[in-house]
Design an enzyme around this catalytic site. Sequence first.
Site, mmCIF file in Angstrom:
data_model
loop_
_atom_site.group_PDB
_atom_site.id
_atom_site.type_symbol
_atom_site.label_atom_id
_atom_site.label_comp_id
_atom_site.label_asym_id
_atom_site.label_seq_id
_atom_site.Cartn_x
_atom_site.Cartn_y
_atom_site.Cartn_z
ATOM 1 N N ARG A 207 0.855 -1.205 0.000
ATOM 2 C CA ARG A 207 0.000 0.000 0.000
ATOM 3 C C ARG A 207 0.882 1.243 0.000
ATOM 4 O O ARG A 207 0.624 2.208 -0.723
ATOM 5 C CB ARG A 207 -0.905 -0.002 1.229
ATOM 6 C CG ARG A 207 -1.910 -1.122 1.215
ATOM 7 C CD ARG A 207 -2.873 -1.053 2.405
ATOM 8 N NE ARG A 207 -3.611 -2.291 2.486
ATOM 9 C CZ ARG A 207 -3.502 -3.188 3.467
ATOM 10 N NH1 ARG A 207 -2.721 -2.955 4.509
ATOM 11 N NH2 ARG A 207 -4.185 -4.309 3.422
ATOM 12 N N PHE A 222 -11.438 -5.579 -5.373
ATOM 13 C CA PHE A 222 -11.178 -6.506 -4.252
ATOM 14 C C PHE A 222 -10.674 -5.724 -3.027
ATOM 15 O O PHE A 222 -9.609 -6.014 -2.486
ATOM 16 C CB PHE A 222 -10.146 -7.559 -4.660
ATOM 17 C CG PHE A 222 -10.433 -8.253 -5.963
ATOM 18 C CD1 PHE A 222 -11.295 -9.345 -5.999
ATOM 19 C CD2 PHE A 222 -9.862 -7.820 -7.143
ATOM 20 C CE1 PHE A 222 -11.548 -9.998 -7.202
ATOM 21 C CE2 PHE A 222 -10.121 -8.465 -8.346
ATOM 22 C CZ PHE A 222 -10.960 -9.563 -8.384
ATOM 23 N N ASP A 243 -16.040 -4.439 -3.832
ATOM 24 C CA ASP A 243 -15.915 -5.749 -3.189
ATOM 25 C C ASP A 243 -17.253 -6.469 -3.354
ATOM 26 O O ASP A 243 -18.308 -5.834 -3.371
ATOM 27 C CB ASP A 243 -15.544 -5.630 -1.711
ATOM 28 C CG ASP A 243 -14.893 -6.913 -1.188
ATOM 29 O OD1 ASP A 243 -13.659 -6.956 -1.051
ATOM 30 O OD2 ASP A 243 -15.638 -7.904 -0.959
ATOM 31 N N SER A 244 -17.188 -7.797 -3.475
ATOM 32 C CA SER A 244 -18.422 -8.555 -3.672
ATOM 33 C C SER A 244 -19.148 -8.801 -2.349
ATOM 34 O O SER A 244 -20.282 -9.271 -2.350
ATOM 35 C CB SER A 244 -18.105 -9.897 -4.340
ATOM 36 O OG SER A 244 -17.140 -10.583 -3.583
ATOM 37 N N ASN A 270 -19.112 -7.567 -8.349
ATOM 38 C CA ASN A 270 -18.175 -8.591 -8.769
ATOM 39 C C ASN A 270 -17.190 -7.909 -9.724
ATOM 40 O O ASN A 270 -17.591 -7.347 -10.737
ATOM 41 C CB ASN A 270 -18.955 -9.695 -9.488
ATOM 42 C CG ASN A 270 -18.046 -10.799 -9.979
ATOM 43 O OD1 ASN A 270 -16.895 -10.572 -10.383
ATOM 44 N ND2 ASN A 270 -18.553 -12.009 -9.949
ATOM 45 N N ASP A 291 -6.314 -6.899 -6.164
ATOM 46 C CA ASP A 291 -5.802 -7.748 -5.072
ATOM 47 C C ASP A 291 -6.825 -8.842 -4.764
ATOM 48 O O ASP A 291 -7.441 -8.844 -3.702
ATOM 49 C CB ASP A 291 -5.536 -6.873 -3.837
ATOM 50 C CG ASP A 291 -4.998 -7.680 -2.670
ATOM 51 O OD1 ASP A 291 -4.455 -8.778 -2.894
ATOM 52 O OD2 ASP A 291 -5.133 -7.209 -1.521
ATOM 53 N N CYS A 331 -2.072 -13.866 -4.503
ATOM 54 C CA CYS A 331 -1.656 -14.501 -3.245
ATOM 55 C C CYS A 331 -1.784 -16.018 -3.339
ATOM 56 O O CYS A 331 -1.801 -16.708 -2.331
ATOM 57 C CB CYS A 331 -2.436 -13.933 -2.064
ATOM 58 S SG CYS A 331 -4.201 -14.130 -2.205
HETATM 59 N N1 SAH Z 1 -7.100 -5.452 -0.965
HETATM 60 C C1 SAH Z 1 -7.557 -5.846 0.353
HETATM 61 C C2 SAH Z 1 -7.616 -7.335 0.549
HETATM 62 C C3 SAH Z 1 -8.438 -8.053 -0.485
HETATM 63 S S1 SAH Z 1 -8.896 -9.657 -0.027
HETATM 64 C C4 SAH Z 1 -6.651 -5.191 1.395
HETATM 65 O O1 SAH Z 1 -5.674 -4.565 1.035
HETATM 66 O O2 SAH Z 1 -6.972 -5.308 2.569
HETATM 67 C C5 SAH Z 1 -9.932 -10.112 -1.342
HETATM 68 C C6 SAH Z 1 -11.320 -9.483 -1.316
HETATM 69 O O3 SAH Z 1 -11.953 -9.775 -2.549
HETATM 70 C C7 SAH Z 1 -12.248 -9.993 -0.243
HETATM 71 O O4 SAH Z 1 -12.715 -8.918 0.529
HETATM 72 C C8 SAH Z 1 -13.418 -10.646 -0.993
HETATM 73 O O5 SAH Z 1 -14.685 -10.354 -0.403
HETATM 74 C C9 SAH Z 1 -13.341 -9.973 -2.332
HETATM 75 N N2 SAH Z 1 -13.807 -10.718 -3.504
HETATM 76 C C10 SAH Z 1 -13.687 -12.033 -3.790
HETATM 77 N N3 SAH Z 1 -14.128 -12.303 -5.031
HETATM 78 C C11 SAH Z 1 -14.551 -11.124 -5.567
HETATM 79 C C12 SAH Z 1 -15.108 -10.722 -6.826
HETATM 80 N N4 SAH Z 1 -15.288 -11.617 -7.802
HETATM 81 N N5 SAH Z 1 -15.396 -9.435 -7.003
HETATM 82 C C13 SAH Z 1 -15.187 -8.524 -6.018
HETATM 83 N N6 SAH Z 1 -14.660 -8.834 -4.826
HETATM 84 C C14 SAH Z 1 -14.348 -10.119 -4.597
#
Ligand code: SAH
Length: 388
Positions: A207, A222, A243-244, A270, A291, A331
């Site tokens: 970050r 995400f 976020d989903s 999504n 991410d 990850c």
């Molecule tokens: N970037 C964040 C961590 C992301 S973890 C940070 O820095 O803290 C991954 C996230 O993606 C989760 O919150 C999960 O709810 C979300 N997620 C999973 N599949 C998804 C999709 N298809 N579209 C949007 N969000 C999604």
Amino acid sequence: MSATARITPRGEDRIRAGHPWIYRSDVREVTDASPGAVVRVTGARDKVLGHALFSDQSQIVLRMLTRSDVEIDRAFWRARLEAAIAFRQSLGLDATAYRLVHGEADLLPSLIVDRYGDVLVLQALSQGMDRLTSTLVPLLVELTGARGVLARNDPKVRQLEGLEQKVELLHGEVPPTVAVHEGPIAYEVDVWHGQKTGLFLDQRENREAALRYARGRVLDGFSYHGGFAMRLAPVATTVVALDSSADAVARIAHNAAMNGIANIEAREANVFDELRHLERENARFDTIVLDPPAFARNKAAVPKAIAGYKEINLRALRLLEPGGCLVTCSCSYNVDEAMFGQVLYEASVDSHRPVTVVEKRMQGRDHPVLLGVPETYYLKCFILRVVG
Ligand code: SAH
């Protein structure tokens, strides 16, 4: 007679190469060992190779603790924990939430301990660490002064050890939310229910790195609790955080308000669909962060994961202005750095966007990688620049 595990020459080679895991096929015989016991490991001609944690369920039967023939007592555990804690203190992190123990990389295989202010959150991911928890918790409390210790023993991998998935208070008190900060950003963390142990601590330094390049219109796909979105908001005109999970979106809005940040729009969506939609709308961004969760949780899932990574990166590149920045992560341990780099290259070719690699990064320094143990290197983060 003490608990002993006799291993094959191939197992010996693995130990010599520095890998702490010995699989079932490399274990010849186990004597007098109950599930989770500390066992003496022997090789050819009964030579003592060290000591390990034993599992009677997992394919990983032995997790090496030491290659010396020493007593595995309270003093041993204390020294290991002290070393892990001292290393984190030496990092001078500007954060009150960080990883204190990163399993194998701290020579404490299958143990995770995250610190959130004066609360510790622990994960014991093998029979051995599960059994040792009652020894380790008082030591952790003594060494850190923690007022509460929570076990987030709900990860699925515990099933491979025949262990129950549960969340339980192990010491003192752990409130429903814990206040922490990461740099200038304040968080209220629900360590009882949040993903992982509450926050994605492994992205802290990425970050910070992203802040060096981010500007203009930012898209944080995400977003979870808005980690990237909030850190980048001061240099952005607007941030769209996706976020989903409805819970996550509510949390982003709450966190942004708590930090006095007014330019984040958090949306439940999504990312796959939303990127397509944004493309149809001819939307443009100057900075995009991707991410996603681990798309490849096992080897069989790799081809599908690659397709997923390719799709979101390709679409993100199409949405970026020339000179724009893509911060893109994986990850999935099963997709290694070279594979991820190849996916990004293909996304660049297919989107007709020439791209330079500005930085190649990984998980934060409090989550170190143990050389020779690829499983400890899971988070890849490329910072790319669209040059044309
Ligand atoms: N970037 C964040 C961590 C992301 S973890 C940070 O820095 O803290 C991954 C996230 O993606 C989760 O919150 C999960 O709810 C979300 N997620 C999973 N599949 C998804 C999709 N298809 N579209 C949007 N969000 C999604």
